[in-house]
Design a protein around this motif. Structure first.
Motif, PDB file in Angstrom:
ATOM      1  N   VAL A 153       0.837  -1.207   0.000  1.00  0.00           N
ATOM      2  CA  VAL A 153       0.000   0.000   0.000  1.00  0.00           C
ATOM      3  C   VAL A 153       0.869   1.253   0.000  1.00  0.00           C
ATOM      4  CG1 VAL A 153      -1.593   1.369   1.414  1.00  0.00           C
ATOM      5  CG2 VAL A 153      -2.039  -1.053   1.032  1.00  0.00           C
ATOM      6  N   LEU A 154       1.900   1.273   0.837  1.00  0.00           N
ATOM      7  CA  LEU A 154       2.774   2.448   0.901  1.00  0.00           C
ATOM      8  C   LEU A 154       3.563   2.627  -0.397  1.00  0.00           C
ATOM      9  CD1 LEU A 154       4.007   2.109   4.575  1.00  0.00           C
ATOM     10  CD2 LEU A 154       2.586   3.937   3.650  1.00  0.00           C
ATOM     11  N   LEU A 155       4.023   1.518  -0.977  1.00  0.00           N
ATOM     12  CA  LEU A 155       4.706   1.611  -2.271  1.00  0.00           C
ATOM     13  C   LEU A 155       3.757   2.129  -3.345  1.00  0.00           C
ATOM     14  CD1 LEU A 155       6.843  -1.671  -2.410  1.00  0.00           C
ATOM     15  CD2 LEU A 155       7.709   0.675  -2.480  1.00  0.00           C
ATOM     16  N   GLY A 156       2.508   1.633  -3.324  1.00  0.00           N
ATOM     17  CA  GLY A 156       1.526   2.099  -4.291  1.00  0.00           C
ATOM     18  C   GLY A 156       1.227   3.575  -4.132  1.00  0.00           C
ATOM     19  N   LEU A 157       1.096   4.022  -2.891  1.00  0.00           N
ATOM     20  CA  LEU A 157       0.857   5.446  -2.641  1.00  0.00           C
ATOM     21  C   LEU A 157       2.041   6.285  -3.097  1.00  0.00           C
ATOM     22  CD1 LEU A 157      -0.886   5.498   0.869  1.00  0.00           C
ATOM     23  CD2 LEU A 157      -1.864   6.217  -1.311  1.00  0.00           C
ATOM     24  N   GLN A 158       3.259   5.801  -2.818  1.00  0.00           N
ATOM     25  CA  GLN A 158       4.449   6.536  -3.238  1.00  0.00           C
ATOM     26  C   GLN A 158       4.511   6.649  -4.759  1.00  0.00           C
ATOM     27  OE1 GLN A 158       6.791   7.967  -1.098  1.00  0.00           O
ATOM     28  NE2 GLN A 158       7.357   8.965  -2.997  1.00  0.00           N
ATOM     29  N   TYR A 159       4.218   5.551  -5.446  1.00  0.00           N
ATOM     30  CA  TYR A 159       4.213   5.568  -6.915  1.00  0.00           C
ATOM     31  C   TYR A 159       3.136   6.521  -7.416  1.00  0.00           C
ATOM     32  CZ  TYR A 159       3.541   3.927 -11.700  1.00  0.00           C
ATOM     33  OH  TYR A 159       3.402   3.877 -13.060  1.00  0.00           O
ATOM     34  N   PHE A 160       1.939   6.429  -6.832  1.00  0.00           N
ATOM     35  CA  PHE A 160       0.829   7.278  -7.259  1.00  0.00           C
ATOM     36  C   PHE A 160       1.151   8.754  -7.064  1.00  0.00           C
ATOM     37  CE2 PHE A 160      -3.022   9.623  -5.983  1.00  0.00           C
ATOM     38  CZ  PHE A 160      -3.776   9.497  -7.141  1.00  0.00           C
ATOM     39  N   LEU A 161       1.693   9.105  -5.897  1.00  0.00           N
ATOM     40  CA  LEU A 161       1.983  10.508  -5.607  1.00  0.00           C
ATOM     41  C   LEU A 161       3.138  11.044  -6.439  1.00  0.00           C
ATOM     42  CD1 LEU A 161       1.605  10.420  -1.722  1.00  0.00           C
ATOM     43  CD2 LEU A 161       0.070  11.550  -3.325  1.00  0.00           C
ATOM     44  N   SER A 162       4.065  10.175  -6.803  1.00  0.00           N
ATOM     45  CA  SER A 162       5.260  10.634  -7.513  1.00  0.00           C
ATOM     46  C   SER A 162       5.085  10.679  -9.026  1.00  0.00           C
ATOM     47  CB  SER A 162       6.450   9.720  -7.177  1.00  0.00           C
ATOM     48  OG  SER A 162       6.724   9.732  -5.798  1.00  0.00           O
ATOM     49  N   LEU A 163       4.325   9.724  -9.580  1.00  0.00           N
ATOM     50  CA  LEU A 163       4.346   9.554 -11.030  1.00  0.00           C
ATOM     51  C   LEU A 163       3.008   9.794 -11.731  1.00  0.00           C
ATOM     52  CD1 LEU A 163       6.591   6.356 -11.196  1.00  0.00           C
ATOM     53  CD2 LEU A 163       7.287   8.741 -11.446  1.00  0.00           C
ATOM     54  N   SER A 164       1.907   9.697 -11.025  1.00  0.00           N
ATOM     55  CA  SER A 164       0.617   9.866 -11.694  1.00  0.00           C
ATOM     56  C   SER A 164       0.214  11.334 -11.765  1.00  0.00           C
ATOM     57  CB  SER A 164      -0.474   9.076 -10.957  1.00  0.00           C
ATOM     58  OG  SER A 164      -0.778   9.688  -9.718  1.00  0.00           O
ATOM     59  N   ARG A 165      -0.683  11.644 -12.688  1.00  0.00           N
ATOM     60  CA  ARG A 165      -1.159  13.022 -12.854  1.00  0.00           C
ATOM     61  C   ARG A 165      -1.854  13.516 -11.597  1.00  0.00           C
ATOM     62  NH1 ARG A 165      -6.230  14.842 -14.806  1.00  0.00           N
ATOM     63  NH2 ARG A 165      -6.195  17.025 -15.456  1.00  0.00           N
ATOM     64  N   TYR A 166      -2.787  12.719 -11.075  1.00  0.00           N
ATOM     65  CA  TYR A 166      -3.497  13.140  -9.879  1.00  0.00           C
ATOM     66  C   TYR A 166      -2.575  13.164  -8.660  1.00  0.00           C
ATOM     67  CZ  TYR A 166      -8.190  13.407 -11.839  1.00  0.00           C
ATOM     68  OH  TYR A 166      -9.304  13.787 -12.556  1.00  0.00           O
ATOM     69  N   GLY A 167      -1.590  12.273  -8.639  1.00  0.00           N
ATOM     70  CA  GLY A 167      -0.630  12.299  -7.542  1.00  0.00           C
ATOM     71  C   GLY A 167       0.159  13.589  -7.526  1.00  0.00           C
ATOM     72  N   ARG A 168       0.597  14.041  -8.700  1.00  0.00           N
ATOM     73  CA  ARG A 168       1.328  15.310  -8.765  1.00  0.00           C
ATOM     74  C   ARG A 168       0.420  16.475  -8.390  1.00  0.00           C
ATOM     75  NH1 ARG A 168       3.626  12.698 -13.374  1.00  0.00           N
ATOM     76  NH2 ARG A 168       2.098  13.681 -14.744  1.00  0.00           N
ATOM     77  N   MET A 169      -0.863  16.387  -8.751  1.00  0.00           N
ATOM     78  CA  MET A 169      -1.803  17.430  -8.355  1.00  0.00           C
ATOM     79  C   MET A 169      -1.966  17.463  -6.839  1.00  0.00           C
ATOM     80  SD  MET A 169      -4.661  16.912 -11.362  1.00  0.00           S
ATOM     81  CE  MET A 169      -5.919  17.863 -10.519  1.00  0.00           C
ATOM     82  N   ILE A 170      -2.030  16.302  -6.218  1.00  0.00           N
ATOM     83  CA  ILE A 170      -2.142  16.247  -4.760  1.00  0.00           C
ATOM     84  C   ILE A 170      -0.924  16.873  -4.107  1.00  0.00           C
ATOM     85  CG2 ILE A 170      -2.099  14.662  -2.780  1.00  0.00           C
ATOM     86  CD1 ILE A 170      -3.935  12.804  -4.394  1.00  0.00           C
ATOM     87  N   ARG A 171       0.264  16.551  -4.623  1.00  0.00           N
ATOM     88  CA  ARG A 171       1.491  17.116  -4.064  1.00  0.00           C
ATOM     89  C   ARG A 171       1.533  18.623  -4.274  1.00  0.00           C
ATOM     90  NH1 ARG A 171       5.869  13.286  -3.510  1.00  0.00           N
ATOM     91  NH2 ARG A 171       7.355  14.857  -4.192  1.00  0.00           N
ATOM     92  N   ALA A 172       1.067  19.080  -5.440  1.00  0.00           N
ATOM     93  CA  ALA A 172       1.073  20.513  -5.722  1.00  0.00           C
ATOM     94  C   ALA A 172       0.141  21.264  -4.770  1.00  0.00           C
ATOM     95  CB  ALA A 172       0.658  20.754  -7.171  1.00  0.00           C
ATOM     96  N   VAL A 173      -1.052  20.718  -4.561  1.00  0.00           N
ATOM     97  CA  VAL A 173      -2.007  21.359  -3.651  1.00  0.00           C
ATOM     98  C   VAL A 173      -1.478  21.337  -2.224  1.00  0.00           C
ATOM     99  CG1 VAL A 173      -4.310  21.165  -2.644  1.00  0.00           C
ATOM    100  CG2 VAL A 173      -4.012  20.930  -5.110  1.00  0.00           C
ATOM    101  N   ALA A 174      -0.835  20.231  -1.832  1.00  0.00           N
ATOM    102  CA  ALA A 174      -0.278  20.144  -0.482  1.00  0.00           C
ATOM    103  C   ALA A 174       0.839  21.155  -0.278  1.00  0.00           C
ATOM    104  CB  ALA A 174       0.242  18.733  -0.220  1.00  0.00           C
ATOM    105  N   ASP A 175       1.652  21.391  -1.330  1.00  0.00           N
ATOM    106  CA  ASP A 175       2.772  22.332  -1.215  1.00  0.00           C
ATOM    107  C   ASP A 175       2.313  23.779  -1.240  1.00  0.00           C
ATOM    108  OD1 ASP A 175       4.623  20.316  -1.033  1.00  0.00           O
ATOM    109  OD2 ASP A 175       5.083  20.294  -3.175  1.00  0.00           O
TER     110      ASP A 175
END
Length: 292
Positions: A153-175
């Motif tokens: 689960v943690l690896l999947g979340l890390q991959y999702f947040l780092s490489l997917s479009r919505y993951g990058r959007m989540i990181r951008a909003v968090a930052d």
């Protein structure tokens, strides 16, 4: 070798605590929301799994296929309505709202189900079975399975947040929420996606706990929330891998102390949480950002 075995058992138990905590860590890292209903949502996941298994007769291990999407949908809806309305009024209001949600969930379960304890039946060979390494080290199948699920689960979340479009959007909003809005990102929708992921992971945690132990309507506040919050704080608020390490330290402390005195095991793990909170409020392994 007994102490080595205790440490290994603690590490595996830490996987369960990390699974409890990763959704809590994600919601704080993205929205700065401390969800006080987190443990009760895990209990809801366990009860939904119990209902699904009873009605469909599918194996317990496969109940997540139905339960996780249902809880993810609930998370998105709650975020876009109740939690977002609280966020618009201030972060402190979310504490009050999620506390109220916790009370409502627990009271509703007591009223419409009962106060009896339940468990999710799996094969006895999985619950009680283990394999040996040497003469004294035992690796329980169920705890090992839960630990592997937590890491996946943690690896999947890390991959999702780092490489997917919505993951990058989540990181951008968090930052930087304002900068993300200027780039055309609907932060409310992004918050909803993050909440859906958090609720999905807490559903997995509820199923795992239901296989590992018995649960009741009060388990969410009495047990799950305490360990989830402790793992998040020890590991570092908002740090996913810190959450895993925090859960492992929590599990090791509890199991090792239980070798000396079982009644003091829970107390020792909570004292560890208190010491870390007092000495290093940002946690041992990270800072309050979703960076891995």
């Amino acid at each position: 070798m007994a102490w080595v075995n205790a440490i290994i058992q603690g590490i595996l138990t830490g996987g369960l605590y990390a699974l409890f905590a990763c959704g809590l860590s994600l919601m704080f890292g993205v929205m700065k929301v401390v969800n006080l209903a987190h443990g009760d949502l895990a209990v809801i996941g366990a009860y939904v799994a119990l209902g699904v298994i009873t009605v469909t007769h599918i194996p317990t291990l496969w109940s997540f296929v139905i339960v996780v999407p249902l809880m993810a949908l609930l998370g998105y809806v709650l975020q876009r309505t109740l939690i977002q309305a609280a966020l618009d009024r201030g972060v402190l209001i979310t504490l009050l709202v999620t506390f109220g949600l916790s009370v409502v969930i627990e009271s509703g379960l007591l009223q419409f189900i009962n106060a009896d304890s339940h468990s999710l039946g799996v094969g006895e060979s999985i619950v009680t079975g283990s394999f040996s390494i040497g003469s004294q080290i035992q690796l329980p199948y169920l705890l090992l399975l839960i630990f592997v699920v937590a890491v996946v689960v943690l690896l999947g979340l890390q991959y999702f947040l780092s490489l997917s479009r919505y993951g990058r959007m989540i990181r951008a909003v968090a930052d930087d929420q304002e900068a993300a809005q200027l780039c055309g990102v609907d932060y409310r929708h992004v918050f909803g996606i993050a909440a859906a992921i958090a609720f999905g992971t807490v559903a997995l945690a509820g199923i795992a706990y239901g296989m590992y132990s018995q649960f009741s309507p009060t388990t969410g506040t009495d047990t799950i929330l305490l360990f989830a919050f402790a793992a998040v704080v020890i590991g570092g608020l908002g740090s996913l891998w810190g959450t895993l390490l925090g859960g492992m330290l929590l599990g090791i402390t509890q199991v090792v102390v239980s070798q000396v005195s079982v009644p003091y095991a829970i107390l020792a793990s909570q004292l560890l949480f208190l010491v870390v909170l007092a000495v290093r409020p940002q946690g041992l392994f990270g800072n309050p950002q979703i960076v891995g």
